[in-house]
Scaffold this motif. Structure first.
Motif, PDB file in Angstrom:
ATOM      1  N   MET A   1      -5.545   1.083   7.513  1.00  0.00           N
ATOM      2  CA  MET A   1      -5.769  -0.051   6.619  1.00  0.00           C
ATOM      3  C   MET A   1      -6.555   0.391   5.380  1.00  0.00           C
ATOM      4  SD  MET A   1      -5.941  -3.367   5.882  1.00  0.00           S
ATOM      5  CE  MET A   1      -6.876  -4.117   4.552  1.00  0.00           C
ATOM      6  N   ALA A   2      -7.624   1.150   5.594  1.00  0.00           N
ATOM      7  CA  ALA A   2      -8.495   1.550   4.481  1.00  0.00           C
ATOM      8  C   ALA A   2      -7.763   2.440   3.480  1.00  0.00           C
ATOM      9  CB  ALA A   2      -9.718   2.279   5.024  1.00  0.00           C
ATOM     10  N   ILE A   3      -6.990   3.402   3.965  1.00  0.00           N
ATOM     11  CA  ILE A   3      -6.291   4.332   3.077  1.00  0.00           C
ATOM     12  C   ILE A   3      -5.199   3.633   2.279  1.00  0.00           C
ATOM     13  CG2 ILE A   3      -4.771   6.358   3.008  1.00  0.00           C
ATOM     14  CD1 ILE A   3      -6.412   7.452   5.405  1.00  0.00           C
ATOM     15  N   LEU A   4      -4.391   2.826   2.966  1.00  0.00           N
ATOM     16  CA  LEU A   4      -3.293   2.145   2.277  1.00  0.00           C
ATOM     17  C   LEU A   4      -3.802   1.053   1.338  1.00  0.00           C
ATOM     18  CD1 LEU A   4      -0.574   1.810   5.065  1.00  0.00           C
ATOM     19  CD2 LEU A   4      -0.546   3.323   3.076  1.00  0.00           C
ATOM     20  N   ALA A   5      -4.804   0.316   1.783  1.00  0.00           N
ATOM     21  CA  ALA A   5      -5.295  -0.794   0.966  1.00  0.00           C
ATOM     22  C   ALA A   5      -6.184  -0.331  -0.182  1.00  0.00           C
ATOM     23  CB  ALA A   5      -6.054  -1.796   1.834  1.00  0.00           C
ATOM     24  N   SER A   6      -6.765   0.870  -0.074  1.00  0.00           N
ATOM     25  CA  SER A   6      -7.646   1.349  -1.146  1.00  0.00           C
ATOM     26  C   SER A   6      -6.889   1.547  -2.460  1.00  0.00           C
ATOM     27  CB  SER A   6      -8.341   2.657  -0.737  1.00  0.00           C
ATOM     28  OG  SER A   6      -7.408   3.702  -0.556  1.00  0.00           O
ATOM     29  N   ILE A   7      -5.576   1.816  -2.366  1.00  0.00           N
ATOM     30  CA  ILE A   7      -4.790   1.983  -3.588  1.00  0.00           C
ATOM     31  C   ILE A   7      -4.686   0.644  -4.328  1.00  0.00           C
ATOM     32  CG2 ILE A   7      -2.481   1.493  -2.649  1.00  0.00           C
ATOM     33  CD1 ILE A   7      -3.369   4.354  -5.080  1.00  0.00           C
ATOM     34  N   THR A   8      -4.787  -0.459  -3.560  1.00  0.00           N
ATOM     35  CA  THR A   8      -4.767  -1.770  -4.210  1.00  0.00           C
ATOM     36  C   THR A   8      -6.092  -2.035  -4.930  1.00  0.00           C
ATOM     37  OG1 THR A   8      -5.540  -2.968  -2.240  1.00  0.00           O
ATOM     38  CG2 THR A   8      -3.164  -2.665  -2.479  1.00  0.00           C
TER      39      THR A   8
ATOM     40  N   GLY B   1       0.818  -1.212   0.000  1.00  0.00           N
ATOM     41  CA  GLY B   1       0.000   0.000   0.000  1.00  0.00           C
ATOM     42  C   GLY B   1       0.850   1.258   0.000  1.00  0.00           C
ATOM     43  N   GLY B   2       1.916   1.234   0.801  1.00  0.00           N
ATOM     44  CA  GLY B   2       2.805   2.402   0.865  1.00  0.00           C
ATOM     45  C   GLY B   2       3.532   2.628  -0.453  1.00  0.00           C
TER      46      GLY B   2
ATOM     47  N   GLY C   1       0.218   2.781 -17.175  1.00  0.00           N
ATOM     48  CA  GLY C   1      -1.128   3.151 -17.610  1.00  0.00           C
ATOM     49  C   GLY C   1      -1.680   4.349 -16.897  1.00  0.00           C
ATOM     50  N   GLN C   2      -1.322   4.520 -15.617  1.00  0.00           N
ATOM     51  CA  GLN C   2      -1.816   5.645 -14.841  1.00  0.00           C
ATOM     52  C   GLN C   2      -1.282   6.964 -15.399  1.00  0.00           C
ATOM     53  OE1 GLN C   2      -0.221   7.819 -12.377  1.00  0.00           O
ATOM     54  NE2 GLN C   2      -2.210   8.756 -11.887  1.00  0.00           N
TER      55      GLN C   2
ATOM     56  N   LEU D   1       1.906   6.115  -7.235  1.00  0.00           N
ATOM     57  CA  LEU D   1       0.698   6.682  -7.846  1.00  0.00           C
ATOM     58  C   LEU D   1       0.318   8.023  -7.224  1.00  0.00           C
ATOM     59  CD1 LEU D   1      -1.380   3.376  -8.138  1.00  0.00           C
ATOM     60  CD2 LEU D   1      -0.145   4.559  -9.960  1.00  0.00           C
ATOM     61  N   LYS D   2       1.267   8.596  -6.476  1.00  0.00           N
ATOM     62  CA  LYS D   2       1.138   9.954  -5.937  1.00  0.00           C
ATOM     63  C   LYS D   2      -0.118  10.144  -5.077  1.00  0.00           C
ATOM     64  CE  LYS D   2       3.732  11.745  -9.874  1.00  0.00           C
ATOM     65  NZ  LYS D   2       3.735  12.633 -11.072  1.00  0.00           N
ATOM     66  N   LEU D   3      -0.371   9.180  -4.194  1.00  0.00           N
ATOM     67  CA  LEU D   3      -1.490   9.245  -3.244  1.00  0.00           C
ATOM     68  C   LEU D   3      -2.816   9.583  -3.928  1.00  0.00           C
ATOM     69  CD1 LEU D   3       0.032  11.034  -0.116  1.00  0.00           C
ATOM     70  CD2 LEU D   3      -0.916   8.729  -0.186  1.00  0.00           C
TER      71      LEU D   3
END
Length: 424
Positions: A83-90, A12-13, A420-421, A19-21
């Motif tokens: 958990m939610a913030i770091l894992a949301s990028i996944t 996640g980090g 792609g991003q 992906l620049k947060l």
């Protein structure tokens, strides 16, 4: 805690950095993209997001928050947010890959998800099948038995046999499941926004009544998140690892971040418009659901703490019901939780079943998928008869395996996401 904590922190980090947060910086853009129209053979972006929220907004946002506070202390709420913030990028990465390897099935529906990018992208067909296996077992535990069991507690309090509600629930779920993709999409799109707003509104009324306790409750969340600290009344304190473990497990359960459900659902959205990259669009939209879910979890946690019921020796759902009774000063108010849980559980069961059917179809074929639908529906009543701790343990083990396998695909195909991003 096992592998979950280091995986979320490291992956996640790293993805957040590369992906620049975007899970924070591009929330406004994500909201504007939800209007993507429905296309032939697929569902709308709003339908996909509603389905994900339908799966997320289950017992994990109510009963699961109570479990987190009981097992890890109030500080577990802070770790649920981490958990939610770091894992949301996944979730973003998974949806990006899901659309990238999107295919049309024999029924003319667009399909995708971890099993497809594990097989076609990572060239790991065995891992793809293993993911399907744990998606099925998670659906039967997390997405079925746990949901029904949480509903059985308030029903039992009324001296009513839980089978009197679990059997009708099975008929309702079956009616939607056997109606196909469109009926599923329309059902969750109609129910989810109403139930979420109504529940949060009820919580905000309680927090307004007990507003003097909000400040001390927030302070207690932070103080217990970073070390052992005795709770009010001389109760046993919780160590930092207990708070992290409980927060991460319950956060994963509540948001489904990184499990691979979002890629399965968002891959049903087909939008070939040359004006934007649908991989990036669906990825961005997917980051909204963890934030919505954590708002619901936070207000639930604050209601438990401001009313003081978190210090009582009560089980998950019963604790939440007692908070509403105390919050509104009425024994009837506890049924607000029962009603909310019914709709939360209903849509969660639908979403998990949909994803498990997709996994079964991929692994064993269309005929087996139809058989699984019947098995899933027939098992619903048994959730009312199961033992709570055993169910939560089985659910945690199963979704942890889903997370680990999905991470293998996301990390292995990360270059595709990063490249792609930039274009998106």
């Amino acid at each position: 805690l096992g592998l979950l904590f280091p995986l979320v922190i490291l992956i996640g980090g790293y993805f957040s950095y590369r992906l620049k947060l975007l899970q924070i910086t591009q929330i406004k853009k994500a909201i504007s993209l939800v209007t993507t129209k429905e296309r032939k053979g697929g569902i709308s972006s709003f339908g996909a997001m509603a389905a994900i929220l339908g799966g997320n907004l289950g017992t994990g946002n109510i009963s699961g928050v109570a479990v987190a506070i009981v097992t890890g202390g109030p500080g577990a709420l802070l770790w649920m947010w981490v958990m939610a913030i770091l894992a949301s990028i996944t979730k973003y990465a998974g949806c990006f890959l899901g659309i990238n390897y999107q295919k049309k099935n024999a029924h003319g529906e667009w399909v995708g998800g971890p099993m497809y990018y594990l097989r076609d992208g990572l060239r790991a067909p065995r891992l793809a099948k293993l993911f399907c296996f744990f998606t099925i077992t998670s659906a039967l535990t997390v997405g079925n038995l746990v949901q029904v069991h949480a509903l059985s507690l308030p029903v039992s309090d009324l001296k009513i046999n839980p089978l009197f509600f679990s059997i009708p629930m099975a008929f309702l779920v079956g009616g939607v499941i056997f109606g196909g993709l469109k009926r599923f999409s329309h059902a969750v799109s109609a129910i989810v926004p109403i139930m979420a707003v109504a529940y949060v509104g009820a919580c905000l009324i309680i927090l307004t009544i007990f507003h003097k306790n909000i400040g001390p409750s927030i302070a207690l969340i932070f103080s217990t998140a970073f070390g052992a600290k005795p709770l009010a009344g001389g109760a046993l304190g919780f160590g930092i690892m207990a708070a992290i473990k409980s927060g991460f497990n319950r956060g994963l359960f509540a948001t489904d971040s990184g499990l691979g459900l979002a890629p399965i659902l968002h891959s049903a959205v087909y939008d070939p418009s040359p004006n934007h990259d649908n991989r990036h669009t669906q990825g961005l939209i997917s980051i909204l659901s963890p934030m919505v879910v954590m708002i619901v979890c936070t207000v639930t946690g604050l209601v438990l703490m401001t009313t003081g019921v978190h210090e009582l020796a009560l089980s998950s759902t019963s604790m939440c019901m007692e908070a509403f009774r105390k919050g509104f000063g009425s024994s009837f108010a506890g049924h607000i939780v029962s009603i909310t849980l019914f709709f939360f559980a209903f849509t969660t069961i639908l979403t998990w079943c949909f994803c498990a059917v997709r996994a079964t179809d991929f692994w064993l074929g269309a005929k087996a998928a139809r058989t699984f639908q019947w098995l899933f529906v027939l098992l619903i009543p048994f959730g009312a008869l199961m033992e709570e701790n055993a169910l939560w343990d089985l659910a945690d083990i199963s979704i942890n395996f889903m997370f680990v396998i999905n991470m293998a695909g996301i990390v292995g195909l990360s270059k595709l996401v990063f490249d792609g991003q930039k274009q998106g």
